[in-house]
Design a protein around this motif. Structure first.
Motif, short mmCIF file in Angstrom:
data_model
loop_
_atom_site.label_atom_id
_atom_site.label_comp_id
_atom_site.label_asym_id
_atom_site.label_seq_id
_atom_site.Cartn_x
_atom_site.Cartn_y
_atom_site.Cartn_z
N SER A 187 110.97 22.90 109.94
CA SER A 187 110.36 21.58 109.97
C SER A 187 110.56 20.99 111.36
CB SER A 187 110.97 20.67 108.90
OG SER A 187 112.32 20.42 109.16
N LEU A 194 105.58 21.27 109.02
CA LEU A 194 106.40 22.38 108.53
C LEU A 194 105.65 23.64 108.92
CD1 LEU A 194 107.19 19.91 106.68
CD2 LEU A 194 107.75 21.60 104.98
N VAL A 206 110.20 15.08 110.54
CA VAL A 206 110.76 15.55 109.27
C VAL A 206 112.28 15.54 109.40
CG1 VAL A 206 110.86 17.43 107.60
CG2 VAL A 206 108.73 16.99 108.85
N MET A 244 114.73 18.99 104.41
CA MET A 244 113.97 19.80 103.45
C MET A 244 114.95 20.33 102.41
SD MET A 244 111.27 22.18 105.58
CE MET A 244 112.52 23.23 106.30
N VAL A 257 109.12 23.29 98.06
CA VAL A 257 109.98 22.66 99.05
C VAL A 257 109.64 21.18 99.09
CG1 VAL A 257 110.49 22.50 101.52
CG2 VAL A 257 110.25 24.74 100.44
N SER A 289 110.11 17.73 101.35
CA SER A 289 110.44 17.30 102.71
C SER A 289 110.43 15.77 102.76
CB SER A 289 109.45 17.87 103.73
OG SER A 289 108.13 17.44 103.46
#
Length: 122
Positions: free
Chosen positions: A41, A49, A70, A73, A82, A84
């Protein structure tokens, strides 16, 4: 990337350097639990990402949507999704590592009838 070997033969990352000529700020890394892939990220400039194939490090996909860096995660227990979180105060869910395999039912045992397993005491 520098690796330090631990006694149980696993590797721990001690340092990581991203290419300063094209790279953006790397915020976090996650390994795919089912395939040889790595998810990174990033911050400035795209706040994305990026999915990489390991060990070739060929870029597989870029996931965009955050408007700020970001920050974190986390991977779901099945290893497929996932989550984030970014400085834009949004939480996003990505189905980046595929779909979980459907568990196949265990084959049924064919036990012998009870009479065959019992024995008399005398």
């Amino acid at each position: 990337m520098w690796l330090h070997r631990l006694e149980d033969h696993t590797a721990a990352v001690k340092a990581l350097a991203w290419c300063p000529f094209q790279g953006s700020q790397v915020c976090s890394l996650l390994w795919n639990k089912n395939e040889r892939e790595l998810l990174s990220s990033h911050g400035f400039t795209q706040n994305q990402l990026t999915l990489w194939k390991y060990p070739s490090m060929v870029k597989v996909a870029e996931l965009t949507g955050h408007t700020s860096r970001v920050l974190f995660m986390a991977q779901s227990p099945d290893g497929c999704t996932v989550a984030s979180v970014a400085g834009d105060e949004t939480l996003r869910f990505w189905n980046v590592f595929g779909t979980p395999e459907v568990a196949k039912p265990a084959p049924k045992a064919n036990p012998e009838p009870f009479a065959h397993m019992s024995r008399g005491i005398r």
